[in-house]
Each structure stands twice: as C-alpha cells, then as structure tokens.
Design a protein around this motif. Structure first.
Motif, short mmCIF file in Angstrom:
data_model
loop_
_atom_site.label_atom_id
_atom_site.label_comp_id
_atom_site.label_asym_id
_atom_site.label_seq_id
_atom_site.Cartn_x
_atom_site.Cartn_y
_atom_site.Cartn_z
N MET A 85 10.49 -4.12 -7.45
CA MET A 85 10.11 -5.51 -7.71
C MET A 85 8.79 -5.86 -7.03
O MET A 85 8.07 -6.75 -7.50
CB MET A 85 11.21 -6.46 -7.25
N ALA A 86 8.46 -5.19 -5.95
CA ALA A 86 7.15 -5.41 -5.32
C ALA A 86 6.04 -4.94 -6.25
O ALA A 86 5.04 -5.64 -6.47
CB ALA A 86 7.08 -4.68 -3.98
N LEU A 87 6.22 -3.75 -6.81
CA LEU A 87 5.22 -3.18 -7.71
C LEU A 87 5.12 -4.00 -8.99
O LEU A 87 4.02 -4.34 -9.45
CB LEU A 87 5.60 -1.73 -8.03
N LEU A 88 6.25 -4.36 -9.57
CA LEU A 88 6.24 -5.13 -10.81
C LEU A 88 5.66 -6.53 -10.60
O LEU A 88 4.90 -7.03 -11.45
CB LEU A 88 7.66 -5.24 -11.36
N SER A 89 5.99 -7.16 -9.49
CA SER A 89 5.48 -8.51 -9.22
C SER A 89 3.96 -8.51 -9.11
O SER A 89 3.29 -9.43 -9.59
CB SER A 89 6.09 -9.06 -7.92
N LEU A 90 3.42 -7.47 -8.48
CA LEU A 90 1.96 -7.38 -8.35
C LEU A 90 1.31 -7.11 -9.70
O LEU A 90 0.37 -7.81 -10.11
CB LEU A 90 1.59 -6.27 -7.36
N MET A 91 1.84 -6.12 -10.43
CA MET A 91 1.18 -5.71 -11.67
C MET A 91 1.34 -6.74 -12.78
O MET A 91 0.53 -6.80 -13.70
CB MET A 91 1.74 -4.36 -12.13
N ALA A 92 2.37 -7.59 -12.71
CA ALA A 92 2.57 -8.61 -13.75
C ALA A 92 1.60 -9.77 -13.62
O ALA A 92 1.45 -10.57 -14.56
CB ALA A 92 4.00 -9.14 -13.70
N ARG A 93 0.92 -9.88 -12.49
CA ARG A 93 -0.02 -10.99 -12.27
C ARG A 93 -1.44 -10.52 -11.96
O ARG A 93 -2.38 -11.29 -12.11
CB ARG A 93 0.48 -11.85 -11.10
N LEU A 94 -1.59 -9.28 -11.53
CA LEU A 94 -2.91 -8.78 -11.12
C LEU A 94 -3.91 -8.88 -12.27
O LEU A 94 -3.69 -8.36 -13.35
CB LEU A 94 -2.78 -7.32 -10.66
N ASP A 148 -1.56 -3.56 -0.74
CA ASP A 148 -0.96 -4.86 -1.05
C ASP A 148 0.51 -4.73 -1.42
O ASP A 148 1.25 -5.72 -1.40
CB ASP A 148 -1.71 -5.51 -2.23
N LEU A 149 0.93 -3.52 -1.75
CA LEU A 149 2.32 -3.32 -2.15
C LEU A 149 3.30 -3.36 -0.98
O LEU A 149 4.48 -3.66 -1.15
CB LEU A 149 2.47 -1.98 -2.88
N PHE A 150 2.80 -3.07 0.22
CA PHE A 150 3.72 -2.93 1.35
C PHE A 150 4.18 -4.26 1.93
O PHE A 150 5.37 -4.41 2.24
CB PHE A 150 3.11 -2.00 2.39
N PRO A 151 3.32 -5.27 2.06
CA PRO A 151 3.86 -6.58 2.47
C PRO A 151 4.85 -7.14 1.45
O PRO A 151 5.84 -7.77 1.83
CB PRO A 151 2.60 -7.46 2.56
N LEU A 152 4.58 -6.90 0.17
CA LEU A 152 5.52 -7.35 -0.85
C LEU A 152 6.84 -6.61 -0.76
O LEU A 152 7.92 -7.19 -0.92
CB LEU A 152 4.91 -7.15 -2.24
N THR A 153 6.76 -5.31 -0.47
CA THR A 153 7.97 -4.52 -0.29
C THR A 153 8.77 -5.02 0.90
O THR A 153 10.00 -5.18 0.83
CB THR A 153 7.62 -3.02 -0.11
N LYS A 170 8.75 -8.00 2.23
CA LYS A 170 9.32 -9.32 1.91
C LYS A 170 10.52 -9.19 0.99
O LYS A 170 11.52 -9.91 1.14
CB LYS A 170 8.23 -10.20 1.27
N HIS A 171 10.44 -8.28 0.05
CA HIS A 171 11.57 -8.05 -0.86
C HIS A 171 12.79 -7.54 -0.10
O HIS A 171 13.91 -8.03 -0.31
CB HIS A 171 11.16 -7.06 -1.94
N LEU A 172 12.56 -6.59 0.80
CA LEU A 172 13.68 -6.03 1.55
C LEU A 172 14.35 -7.09 2.41
O LEU A 172 15.58 -7.08 2.58
CB LEU A 172 13.20 -4.86 2.42
N GLN A 173 13.57 -8.00 2.96
CA GLN A 173 14.14 -9.05 3.79
C GLN A 173 15.12 -9.94 3.03
O GLN A 173 16.02 -10.53 3.61
CB GLN A 173 13.02 -9.93 4.36
N SER A 174 14.97 -9.99 1.72
CA SER A 174 15.81 -10.86 0.91
C SER A 174 17.11 -10.20 0.46
O SER A 174 17.97 -10.87 -0.13
CB SER A 174 15.04 -11.30 -0.35
N LEU A 175 17.26 -8.91 0.74
CA LEU A 175 18.40 -8.18 0.19
C LEU A 175 19.63 -8.22 1.09
O LEU A 175 19.51 -8.10 2.31
CB LEU A 175 18.01 -6.71 -0.05
N PRO A 176 20.80 -8.35 0.51
CA PRO A 176 22.03 -8.23 1.29
C PRO A 176 22.32 -6.76 1.58
O PRO A 176 21.74 -5.86 0.96
CB PRO A 176 23.09 -8.81 0.35
N LEU A 177 23.21 -6.53 2.52
CA LEU A 177 23.55 -5.16 2.91
C LEU A 177 24.00 -4.34 1.70
O LEU A 177 23.66 -3.14 1.61
CB LEU A 177 24.66 -5.17 3.96
#
Length: 441
Positions: A260-269, A304-309, A311-318
């Motif tokens: 989702m980090a990669l897709l989020s970036l490429m869908a708007r870049l 730029d993919l790593f801060p997004l990654t 942030k995505h991981l922080q949102s995930l449940p166990l």
C-alpha cells in the motif's frame, strides 16, 4: 464496457516504471466496473522466459492488482498473420531489404541535407525480380506499414490535443526479417479484437500511437482512448532508464516496502493531487483520475517509500503482522505487547528482529562517567515484582525524589542504561516487556 490492459514483455522483472502503467490501467478499469486484462507480450521466443511470466504474476498478486483474464500473444500469431495479409491486399504493407548499415547511412545523409531522418520508401520502387534477387542474397526482408502522409490527431487523456505529421515518421516495421511479429501490429490486433477502450502507457510511445491509429483504421477497428503518462526520473531529474533494473518490484519487496505504500505513491506521483497513504485499494480506485496527471517528467525517489511503509505498519493490528512477529522469534504470549511497543519504532518488518533481541537479551548499557553513581542508585530503587504500564512513571518519580534529577537529566541516562540507545519506544511500554522476558529466562 471499459476494458484496459497491461502488456508486459516477459524478458525481465517488472519495475516501478512498468508498475505505473499497470496501476493506471487497473484503476481505470476498476473505477468503471470494467475489465482488466493481463496480456503477456511474448512474441519474441528467444528473449521471453516462462520464469518472468511467473514473476510478473507474483509481483502483481503481491500488490493486489488482480486481473480478470490472461492473454498471451504467442497464442495469437495466426491473428497477426491474418491482419498482415489484409494489409498486403490493401497495398499498405511492403517488404524492404535495407541492412541496418544502409539505413544508418540514409539517415545521416538526410540529416546533413536538413531533412527528417525517415525511411525513403525506396523498397516501393523495387521490381519483383529485384525483390527475388535481394531475398536470395539477404533472406526475407522486413515488412513495413505504408503510412498515409497526413496529420494524425487525437485528444490525449494526459497530454491534451496531439497532432503528428505522418510524413515526419518512418513507415513502421511490423514484421522482422526472421518472421517475428512486433509490438506495433500485435498490440493493434489485440486491442481491437479484445475491445480495449482505454490505453495508458509511457510518453515514449506517442509516435507508436500515431502509427497505430492509422493501422487500427486500416484494419477497420475503433481507436481506444489514449493517455501517455510522463516518464520517471531520479530525485535530481536524472534519467532512470539505467537504474530501473535495480528498482524491480521484487527488490523493493525484499527491502521491506509494503504494497500500500508503493501503490499510494505511484497512484498520485506526477498528478496535481498530493501523495497520501491509503489503507486499502478501494480508496485508490475512488480517488483516481488520469486527467489530473501532468506531462512533465516525474521525479521518483525510492527513499520516499520507507516513511510511507513505516506509517502503514503503524496502522496495522497484530493479526496483519503475526507471521512477521513470530518469524522474529517473539513467543505467542508476548506478541501483543511486543507489537504495541515495536510498531511505532520500525521502518520495515525486518526491524522487528532487532527490537526482539533487545527485549530478549538486553543491550550493552550506555553510561557516561558522570552518570555511573546516579544509575547505580536508580537501579537500586527499581521496584521488585512484575512491571506494568505504570512502573516507569512510579520508578522515575522515586528516583527524582532521591537524586534531585529531573527532565532530560533524569530520563535520558536511564533510557541509555536500559536500552543502549538515546531514542526508541516509550519506556513505559518497553520496561514491562523487558522485565517479563527476563523473568521468563
């Protein structure tokens, strides 16, 4: 019905440049409730490898870009042959025999004369006897499509109104001397017969599109809507073409980049919309509009993919990372508190192992000489028994009263002594985990 396609060649692993094309076509189809075709461009038998076909599918599945059906151009060679015969009957297809060296000399001569370096159609003047003699000497020639010398125009979904003078373009080669069918005609036949309505691809295909529009019309087909996205550059505007091999999707996956980090970036870049991390594909589909993309070269920085990654991981449940937590060595009964501690302090899931090693084994204390007596006194005040989320606060309050230290002078030496680091998780969260694990060992 809206129908789009992604047509990679299985001659290597797909990279971020390919992904941009695949994603745009996928989002257009899904937003319209249409069909997304994965079309394998494998007409080159020498370079096409089955391992790359499998890899393309694996990469797309990893990203969640699920296709409605798969087509293979190697299964459709008879359709291309029929189209070639039709063009011959129409007088729009002719055989040419120049060698690469001869063509290069012609181009240089035209440039020296201030003319566009296009093929001069000398082959059209060959007699049947001359053609037979050339075949005997050189083998079969290439087959070129005879362009009508008129302006080719279309409204591009990204570039706007395009107008190209066909006289400034060489008659394209559609079939090589060895019989290999090239992309230009194969794509036209496929797009026409598969009912493709929208084609998004790189701006390096603009001239191809112009010639393909004429081929489509010659074969009686309907032209799809075309849109040509900008090409990616490096963060400083440098060409990415030589680096794309190191930006393969499987390499990014290996580095821990989340889909989702990669897709989020490429869908708007490259669009007029800001890059925003999305949590699911439906959000990308809903917010996508190809008309909001620009024509200017688009800067891409893999970092730029790593801060997004993160942030995505922080949102995930166990539950979403349970396998990765287990693979790091964390016992099942400690997985929940461990993930609560680690999630805010990792960039990729590979970082979990280091945090588990800290919890399991402790760290080499980092104690300045002037803090040694203070740390010894503080450790003596560490409460006995099991620790919980309030232990850190109670302990530091006791230490503050006993030593008179406060603020950074209190908390930083304690953190460094316990973790060997100046930064990290909230100590109130980490301390109980350290104590529980040590008590179990």
């Amino acid at each position: 019905m809206t129908t789009t396609r992604f047509a990679p060649s299985p001659t290597g692993y797909i990279h971020v440049g390919n992904l941009r094309t695949a994603l745009m076509n996928y989002l257009i189809a899904r937003k319209a409730g249409g069909t997304f075709i994965l079309r394998i461009d494998d007409t080159d038998p020498e370079r096409s490898k089955e391992e790359y076909v499998d890899a393309i599918k694996q990469d797309m599945e990893w990203l969640g870009l699920h296709w409605d059906r798969v087509e293979r151009q190697s299964d459709r060679l008879d359709r291309y042959a029929e189209a070639a015969d039709k063009l011959r009957e129409m007088g729009r297809f002719y055989e040419a025999f120049e060698t690469p060296t001869e063509l290069d000399l012609k181009r240089k001569k035209q440039l020296n004369m201030g003319k566009p370096p296009v093929y001069d159609r000398a082959a059209l003047n060959l007699s049947d006897a001359e053609k037979e003699a050339l075949r005997a000497e050189r083998g079969s020639g290439v087959w070129r499509f005879k362009l009508d010398h008129e302006r080719i125009e279309w409204n591009d979904g990204i570039l706007g109104d395009i107008s190209i003078d066909a006289a400034s373009v060489s008659d394209p080669v559609l079939i090589r001397g060895d019989g290999q069918v090239l992309y230009t005609i194969a794509s036209v036949v496929d797009d026409t017969e598969m009912g493709v309505t929208d084609v998004v691809r790189g701006s390096d295909h603009v001239t191809n599109t112009a010639t393909q529009i004429q081929i489509i019309k010659a074969l009686g087909g309907t032209c799809p809507r075309f849109a040509h996205h900008s090409l990616l550059t490096g963060p400083q505007g440098e060409a990415l073409s030589k680096r794309l091999g190191t930006l393969a999707l499987r390499d990014l996956r290996e580095q821990g980049v989340q889909p989702m980090a990669l897709l989020s970036l490429m869908a708007r870049l490259g669009s007029s919309d800001p890059v925003e991390l999305r949590s699911e594909m439906a959000e990308l589909i809903e917010g996508f509009d190809v008309n909001r993309f620009g024509a200017a070269p688009t800067k891409f920085d893999v970092q730029d993919l790593f801060p997004l990654t993160a942030k995505h991981l922080q949102s995930l449940p166990l539950a979403d990372v349970a396998d990765a937590v287990s693979d790091a060595g964390v016992p099942a009964d400690l997985a929940e508190p461990f993930w609560a501690m680690a999630r805010e302090n990792i960039t990729t899931l590979a970082d979990l192992k280091g945090w588990w090693e800290l919890c399991r084994d402790g760290a080499e204390p980092l104690i300045a000489d002037e803090d040694r007596d203070f740390i010894a006194e503080a450790m003596a005040l560490l409460p006995e028994g099991s620790f919980d989320g309030e232990t850190w606060g109670k302990w530091t309050s006791t230490v503050k009263e006993a030593t008179g230290r406060k603020g950074k002078g209190l908390f930083m030496p304690l953190r460094k002594a316990l973790t060997g680091m100046e930064r990290g998780p909230e100590m109130a969260t980490l301390l109980p985990l350290l104590q529980v694990i040590r008590a179990k060992s």
